[in-house]
Design an enzyme around this catalytic site. Structure first.
Site, mmCIF file in Angstrom:
data_model
loop_
_atom_site.group_PDB
_atom_site.id
_atom_site.type_symbol
_atom_site.label_atom_id
_atom_site.label_comp_id
_atom_site.label_asym_id
_atom_site.label_seq_id
_atom_site.Cartn_x
_atom_site.Cartn_y
_atom_site.Cartn_z
ATOM 1 N N LEU A 35 0.846 -1.161 -0.001
ATOM 2 C CA LEU A 35 -0.035 0.129 -0.106
ATOM 3 C C LEU A 35 0.893 1.176 0.092
ATOM 4 C CD1 LEU A 35 -2.666 -1.175 2.680
ATOM 5 C CD2 LEU A 35 -2.726 -1.183 -0.086
ATOM 6 N N CYS A 36 0.402 2.450 -0.408
ATOM 7 C CA CYS A 36 0.925 3.550 -0.380
ATOM 8 C C CYS A 36 1.523 3.821 0.945
ATOM 9 C CB CYS A 36 0.005 4.771 -0.626
ATOM 10 S SG CYS A 36 0.759 6.359 -1.043
ATOM 11 N N PRO A 37 2.722 4.184 1.009
ATOM 12 C CA PRO A 37 3.665 4.896 -0.236
ATOM 13 C C PRO A 37 4.688 3.776 -0.834
ATOM 14 C CG PRO A 37 4.588 5.508 1.688
ATOM 15 C CD PRO A 37 3.542 4.729 2.002
ATOM 16 N N ASP A 62 -2.404 -1.773 -5.544
ATOM 17 C CA ASP A 62 -2.839 -0.410 -4.962
ATOM 18 C C ASP A 62 -3.286 0.450 -6.204
ATOM 19 O OD1 ASP A 62 -3.320 1.826 -3.915
ATOM 20 O OD2 ASP A 62 -1.542 1.817 -2.882
#
Length: 100
Positions: A35-37, A62
């Protein structure tokens, strides 16, 4: 090189794009389940190891990467080649550009 990710191992090895002959100019980065980042960080880390002209194909789950990686490319001077979505996976292909 492997990294532990959500109790599963994710390979970060250089592999040819499926259906094409192996080439030093193409690399696949498996950033699924990140997931981000983290997908952008993985792309950034991998690009540092690649020669100018090499294409990096980041395969992610994502959907934010469709905006995040192109923005990172604009900021860092790399070339966005393609983005696509298929079966819940998001692929971003970039070309490494030499640092000035």
């Amino acid at each position: 090189m492997t990294e532990k990710n959500d109790s599963k191992w994710t390979s970060l090895a250089t592999v040819p794009i499926l259906g094409q002959a192996p080439s030093a100019g193409k690399v696949i980065l498996d950033a699924r389940r990140l997931l981000c980042p983290m997908p952008v960080i993985r792309v950034q880390d991998r690009v540092k190891e690649l020669s100018p002209g090499t294409r990096l194909e980041a395969v992610c789950t994502d959907p934010g990467v469709l905006n995040d990686i192109p923005a990172w490319c604009r900021i860092n001077g790399h070339r966005l080649i393609e983005t696509r979505e298929e079966g819940g996976e998001y692929t971003v292909v970039i070309e490494v550009v030499a640092e000035e």
